[in-house]
Design a protein around this motif. Structure first.
Motif, short mmCIF file in Angstrom:
data_model
loop_
_atom_site.label_atom_id
_atom_site.label_comp_id
_atom_site.label_asym_id
_atom_site.label_seq_id
_atom_site.Cartn_x
_atom_site.Cartn_y
_atom_site.Cartn_z
N ALA A 347 0.85 -1.19 0.00
CA ALA A 347 0.00 0.00 0.00
C ALA A 347 0.88 1.24 0.00
N ASP A 350 -1.81 3.89 -3.21
CA ASP A 350 -3.06 3.28 -3.67
C ASP A 350 -4.18 4.32 -3.59
N ASP A 391 -9.39 8.00 -1.59
CA ASP A 391 -8.35 7.89 -0.58
C ASP A 391 -6.99 7.86 -1.25
N VAL A 392 -6.00 8.37 -0.58
CA VAL A 392 -4.61 8.20 -0.98
C VAL A 392 -3.91 7.48 0.16
N ILE A 393 -3.51 6.24 -0.09
CA ILE A 393 -2.91 5.40 0.95
C ILE A 393 -1.42 5.29 0.65
N GLU A 396 2.92 2.05 3.46
CA GLU A 396 2.69 1.02 4.47
C GLU A 396 4.01 0.51 5.03
N GLY A 402 2.33 3.86 8.02
CA GLY A 402 1.63 4.37 6.85
C GLY A 402 0.96 5.70 7.10
N SER A 404 -2.41 8.21 5.29
CA SER A 404 -3.51 8.21 4.33
C SER A 404 -4.25 9.54 4.39
N THR A 405 -4.90 9.85 3.29
CA THR A 405 -5.82 10.98 3.26
C THR A 405 -7.10 10.56 2.56
N THR A 406 -8.18 11.22 2.93
CA THR A 406 -9.46 11.04 2.25
C THR A 406 -9.93 12.40 1.74
N THR A 455 -3.25 3.19 7.46
CA THR A 455 -3.96 2.99 6.20
C THR A 455 -5.45 2.80 6.40
N THR A 457 -8.84 4.45 6.92
CA THR A 457 -9.48 5.76 6.82
C THR A 457 -10.87 5.77 7.43
#
Length: 751
Positions: A347, A350, A391-393, A396, A402, A404-406, A455, A457
């Motif tokens: 990840a 992703d 999402d941007v994951i 990892e 890791g 992430s953003t949403t 990772t 969200t």
């Protein structure tokens, strides 16, 4: 990059070619006589178009247009509208990166590369007279088609929606009281199995007519997931599409016609495979041999595109001079798409995404046809909602944590426009066109961007990067003026000026935490275009030669770029942020030539050429060192400097009345820049070869066709991602056009 004086290199070529063509007209004028009755029985056929919202011979239309009839599309083996790219100069039509049916379309260097909601396409797609606002699902398969028209350059004074770069018109068949039925079955390599059927019939009387069409399109993937991924063995770049259309038409009288059309497309194809171009940073995995294979960890089956729409069209001939048209339509779209940017079983970068959009449009149009004055004017209303989430994951592997953003949001758009274009015929040779369009777009955007450690969200975010709603209004008046000189029945010159307009909007990826002004809208962009063209027929209608030279001034181009930000208003820029700015000004000039030659009654030779010299004159952005970016280092993407297509169509009649049709063409595309800055993802020049052979029975009821595309099995990129420093593994990924494919089809038609 090109030297500065390269701006002038196509000017000389354009002037030379146009001078030769204008010189030829002197000889044509001396030899002008009435050959029309003779020409109707031999030479090139005429396909009527509606580029100016009235049925016309395209050779009499002072518009840069390429048009393709149903039979021409069938003869050439074209299977979707992206395939017509080869036959249109200075055009780029292809599926966008990780998806199969999202359209990337550019004409003369103007288009849309980012399919995110909140952006408007630079090239408009129309299904009949209905504008399609979103690129998802716009790679339309050929079904129930009458013709495809491609109009190059700004459109607005004649069209429902103002499109800054051009328009692709997908025109379906109009119904008649005749009973017709067509069925087609096709098989090919990669397990292709297609089935289409369509037809029309009356319902009780000749006034009521029903048309129907259906398609099931299936093909195995060009690649698969490999390695130790849990999705290993699943197909990539396959095809699984169901499409249908119903047309109910009521001919109330000779002057009044009602048409209701409903269509639906369900695309369950898996994701496209993207080939990594570099060895991974941590895993040290080298690129795979098959560019359509991946090692991705995301599920390629989690992809779906559903689009549907309904439209009611009323055509009313009020009298011999006036006509009225109303087009009421609504369309919906839903897309789920998982894109594994890094194409590895981690990840690292992703992006699972979903899009949801709907639109309602209403157009009222009046047309007038007098002895000297003719024209079209109307009112257009658009009410659309484009929403989505992705999402941007990331990373990892980074300490097993890791990041992430949403990003989620909605853009509501209401657009009102009045438009009109008229033509005045001074005498048998000279005419003038004039028109304009006033557009007022009201937009409201809702944007939320959340950041997470890890990772997952679905937990509480550690940072709210953006959470705002804002609105703005954008308006514009776009003029048109042109002059047309009909030197002979077979030779026409035209010159004109058009302006295109695309409204502004909001950055749906805005980061208010780093950039408090991120909710500020970007403004509209415009294109001023000047054209000088010629359309002609020669040699007793056996040679058709069209040419146009153009110049474009593309102002306030909307660009995603880095900019300096003063966070505490102390006069010092503390940081860089990504914004969508009206950062660019592009100047372009080019030449387009299209020709068809009927060498014999059975052999047609065709050729088109496109030359385009475009470069940034201004660019408002900064590199990571804080220095202003030199505009000459920024690429015009998806825009080769030269395009060309050369081919033939040959009919071989048999004594039985049957005949063979043989078609072949070679399409050349110059180097293509896929990213704003030079990158390994860019594609060198290449040539694609296609061919088709058909056998048609004496009665014309059966047609058997063997077609092949990319016969030399050329490996070429149509898109990609270049983020070498994003994530741990880095992303340098290319998405490729189809390999060599062949299709054998059998078509039965009853009339």
């Amino acid at each position: 990059m090109k030297a500065k004086n390269s701006t002038f290199k196509y000017s000389a070529l354009s002037f030379s070619v146009m001078s030769i063509l204008f010189a030829n007209s002197l000889f044509a004028a001396e030899d002008a006589d009435d050959k029309k009755e003779e020409e109707e029985s031999k030479g090139l056929s005429v396909i009527e178009v509606t580029a100016r919202r009235t049925v016309e011979d395209p050779q009499k239309v002072p518009v840069s247009i390429s048009n393709f009839s149903e039979s021409e599309l069938e003869q050439s083996g074209v299977q979707n509208i992206a395939d017509v790219e080869s036959y249109v100069p200075n055009a780029t039509f292809n599926a966008s990166r990780g998806t199969n049916s999202t359209l990337t379309a550019y004409l003369r260097g103007v288009g849309q590369n980012d399919p995110l909601w909140g952006f408007e396409p630079g090239v408009g797609v129309y299904i009949d007279d209905v504008y399609v606002a979103r690129p998802q699902g716009a790679v339309l398969d050929i079904l129930d088609i009458n013709r495809v028209e491609v109009l190059r350059g700004p459109q607005g004074t004649l069209y429902g929606k103002n499109t800054i770069g051009g328009a692709i018109k997908y025109v379906t068949k109009e119904l008649t009281p005749n009973t017709e039925f067509t069925a087609q079955a096709a098989v090919g390599n990669y397990g292709q199995k297609d089935f289409k059927l369509g037809g029309q019939t009356t319902l009780g009387s000749d006034q009521w007519m029903l048309g129907y069409s259906f398609a099931s399109l299936n093909r195995d993937g060009f690649g698969e997931v490999v390695g130790d991924s849990i999705h290993a063995g699943k197909e990539l770049s396959d095809k699984d599409v169901l499409a249908g259309r119903l047309n109910l038409t009521y001919q109330a009288s000779d002057d009044l016609r009602f048409k209701f059309v409903a269509d639906r497309i369900e695309d369950d194809s898996n994701a496209r495979g993207g080939g990594r171009l570099t060895t991974s940073n941590v895993s040290n995995l080298e690129p795979l041999d098959n560019v359509h294979d991946t090692r991705q960890n995301m599920d390629p089956e989690n992809n779906e595109v559903i689009t549907s729409g309904e439209a009611l069209t009323i055509d009313w001939a009020l009298n011999d001079e006036w006509a009225f048209k109303s087009v009421t339509a609504q369309r919906d779209g839903y897309t789920v798409s998982d894109i594994d940017f890094d194409q590895l079983n981690v990840a690292d970068l992703d992006v699972p995404a979903s899009y949801d959009d709907e639109q309602l449009t209403q157009e009222f149009q009046f047309s007038y046809q007098g002895d000297q004055l003719s024209g079209v004017f109307g009112y257009y209303y658009f009410d659309g909602e484009a929403a989505g989430s992705f999402d941007v994951i990331l990373s990892e592997l980074l300490g097993g944590i890791g990041f992430s953003t949403t990003t989620s949001g909605v853009v509501d758009t209401r657009s009102h426009a009045v438009y009109g274009q008229g033509s005045y015929q001074f005498d048998e040779q000279w005419s003038m066109s004039f028109g304009g369009r006033y557009t007022r777009d009201e937009k409201r955007a809702y944007v939320k961007v959340l950041a997470f450690l890890g990772t997952d969200t679905t937990v509480d975010p550690f940072q709210v990067r953006s959470n705002f709603n804002n609105s703005d209004t954008f308006d514009n008046f776009s003029p048109h003026i042109g002059v047309q000189y009909q030197a002979t029945d077979d030779l026409m010159y035209y010159a004109g000026y058009n302006q295109g307009f695309k409204s502004g909007g909001f950055n749906m990826r805005a980061n208010q935490a780093a950039d408090p002004g991120a909710d500020t809208p970007f403004k509209e962009e415009t294109v001023d275009q000047f054209e000088l063209g010629m359309k002609s027929r020669w040699l007793d209608n056996r040679l058709q030669l069209n040419a146009v030279a153009f110049y474009q001034d593309y102002k306030d181009k909307q660009v995603t770029t880095n900019t300096n930000v003063d966070l505490d208003n102390d006069g010092v820029n503390e940081t860089f942020v990504g914004r969508i700015l009206n950062a660019g000004r592009v100047k372009a000039q080019g030449l387009e030539v299209e020709t068809v030659f009927a060498a014999t009654d059975n052999l047609n030779l065709f050729m088109n050429l496109g030359f385009l010299d475009a470069e940034y004159e201004e660019f408002d952005g900064y590199d990571l060192s804080g220095a202003p970016i030199d505009p000459k280092t920024i690429n015009i993407i998806n825009t080769p400097e030269k395009t060309a297509n050369l081919g033939f169509n040959y009919e071989v009649p048999m004594n039985s009345g049957a005949y063979w049709n043989i078609h072949a063409n070679a399409a050349y595309r110059d180097d293509v820049k896929i990213f704003d800055l030079d990158s390994p993802v860019d594609q060198d020049a290449y040539t694609l070869v296609d061919a088709a052979v058909s056998y048609i029975t004496p009665q014309g009821d059966w047609r058997f066709t063997l077609s092949g595309r990319n016969l030399t099995d050329k490996e070429y990129r149509t898109g990609g991602y270049f983020f070498p420093d994003l994530g741990v593994e880095g992303t340098v990924t290319g998405y490729y056009g189809d390999p060599r494919t062949y299709t054998l089809s059998a078509t039965y038609s009853f009339y």
